[in-house]
Design a protein around this motif. Sequence first.
Motif, short mmCIF file in Angstrom:
data_model
loop_
_atom_site.label_atom_id
_atom_site.label_comp_id
_atom_site.label_asym_id
_atom_site.label_seq_id
_atom_site.Cartn_x
_atom_site.Cartn_y
_atom_site.Cartn_z
N GLY A 22 -18.45 -22.59 -59.37
CA GLY A 22 -19.33 -23.80 -58.44
C GLY A 22 -19.39 -22.99 -57.17
N VAL A 23 -19.69 -23.87 -56.27
CA VAL A 23 -19.82 -23.40 -54.83
C VAL A 23 -19.37 -24.57 -54.04
N ARG A 24 -19.34 -23.88 -52.89
CA ARG A 24 -18.63 -24.71 -51.47
C ARG A 24 -19.72 -24.48 -50.64
N CYS A 25 -20.29 -25.47 -49.94
CA CYS A 25 -21.51 -25.22 -49.13
C CYS A 25 -21.25 -24.79 -47.77
N LYS A 26 -20.12 -25.11 -47.21
CA LYS A 26 -19.64 -24.77 -45.69
C LYS A 26 -18.20 -24.20 -45.88
N PRO A 27 -18.02 -23.08 -45.47
CA PRO A 27 -19.13 -21.87 -45.62
C PRO A 27 -19.51 -21.72 -46.98
N ALA A 28 -20.72 -20.98 -47.01
CA ALA A 28 -21.15 -20.75 -48.47
C ALA A 28 -20.26 -19.72 -49.24
N THR A 29 -19.86 -20.35 -50.13
CA THR A 29 -18.69 -19.81 -50.80
C THR A 29 -18.85 -20.08 -52.31
N LEU A 30 -18.63 -19.12 -53.28
CA LEU A 30 -18.49 -19.25 -54.84
C LEU A 30 -17.03 -19.59 -55.12
N THR A 31 -16.92 -20.35 -56.02
CA THR A 31 -15.59 -20.69 -56.27
C THR A 31 -15.21 -20.37 -57.91
N LEU A 32 -14.41 -19.62 -58.37
CA LEU A 32 -14.43 -19.47 -59.74
C LEU A 32 -12.72 -19.99 -60.22
N LEU A 33 -12.83 -20.56 -61.08
CA LEU A 33 -11.59 -21.02 -61.76
C LEU A 33 -11.38 -20.23 -62.88
N TYR A 34 -10.45 -19.32 -63.18
CA TYR A 34 -10.08 -18.49 -64.31
C TYR A 34 -8.72 -18.37 -64.53
N ARG A 35 -8.61 -17.85 -66.00
CA ARG A 35 -7.39 -17.61 -66.67
C ARG A 35 -6.79 -16.07 -66.35
N ALA A 36 -5.96 -15.91 -65.64
CA ALA A 36 -5.51 -14.69 -65.38
C ALA A 36 -4.83 -13.80 -66.74
N PRO A 37 -4.77 -12.68 -66.85
CA PRO A 37 -3.99 -11.84 -67.87
C PRO A 37 -2.86 -12.52 -68.55
N GLY A 38 -1.96 -12.99 -67.65
CA GLY A 38 -0.73 -13.50 -67.84
C GLY A 38 -0.95 -14.97 -68.22
N GLY A 39 -2.10 -15.44 -68.53
CA GLY A 39 -2.15 -16.70 -69.01
C GLY A 39 -2.13 -17.99 -67.75
N MET A 40 -1.89 -17.48 -66.71
CA MET A 40 -2.11 -18.41 -65.51
C MET A 40 -3.41 -18.76 -65.35
N THR A 41 -3.53 -19.94 -64.72
CA THR A 41 -4.90 -20.18 -64.32
C THR A 41 -4.91 -20.37 -62.53
N ARG A 42 -5.90 -19.62 -61.96
CA ARG A 42 -6.15 -19.19 -60.75
C ARG A 42 -7.37 -19.68 -60.27
N LEU A 43 -7.50 -19.59 -58.89
CA LEU A 43 -8.74 -20.13 -58.31
C LEU A 43 -9.16 -18.92 -57.34
N ARG A 44 -10.56 -18.48 -57.50
CA ARG A 44 -10.83 -17.49 -56.45
C ARG A 44 -12.17 -17.83 -55.68
N LEU A 45 -11.83 -17.57 -54.43
CA LEU A 45 -12.89 -18.14 -53.50
C LEU A 45 -13.86 -16.87 -52.95
N MET A 46 -15.12 -16.69 -53.30
CA MET A 46 -15.93 -15.51 -52.82
C MET A 46 -16.78 -15.92 -51.80
N PRO A 47 -16.77 -15.53 -50.82
CA PRO A 47 -17.79 -15.88 -49.71
C PRO A 47 -19.15 -15.14 -50.05
N VAL A 48 -20.17 -15.86 -49.64
CA VAL A 48 -21.33 -15.25 -49.67
C VAL A 48 -22.01 -14.97 -48.61
N ARG A 49 -22.12 -13.57 -48.19
CA ARG A 49 -22.67 -13.13 -46.98
C ARG A 49 -24.03 -12.59 -46.97
#
Length: 172
Positions: A22-49
């Motif tokens: 999904g997205v966060r509008c301020k600041p412009a960021t993509l958000t990714l909820l993913y399952r890591a190799p160990g099986g844990m669920t994590r959130l990654r914030l990726m700023p859009v520049r």
Amino acid sequence: MASPSDTSINEDENAITPLRIGVRCKPATLTLLYRAPGGMTRLRLMPVRGLAAYGPLALPLAQIRQRHNKYLQQVPDIRLEKLLRLLQEVSCGRELEEAARALTKEYTIDPNQDLNKLHDADLAKKKKIMDSSFSHHQVLPDDPGYKYDQRLEFDSEKVEAAGWDSSDELWE
């Protein structure tokens, strides 16, 4: 946030499995909820520049893919492009809900639309959308529920006559 990615995902123990993006509008960021190799669920914030309010998205898309390739490998380009377009619309002053409604029309395929009348760039976008939809619904031999040589019966009463091939004059 959007629903799970459009691609079929192999459950490799060393792979990152995207769950939601999904997205966060301020600041412009993509958000990714993913399952890591160990099986844990994590959130990654990726700023859009460097996202311009207007213009093509090829460069910002390539940059975000390059910076976060490990996490975005299984996310289709068309999904990322749609999210970047959403951020573009919001940066132009539109409300998030209004921008989402406008983009739904832009990123859906109307079966009654004549694709022959589209410009090359619009046609390429529609083809990416169709490819993404196809791969999402595709059932592969490794998938549960796969059935080899599946045959379906259709109701023959609802078959419409095609006017162009109903004449036997050509064969006489």
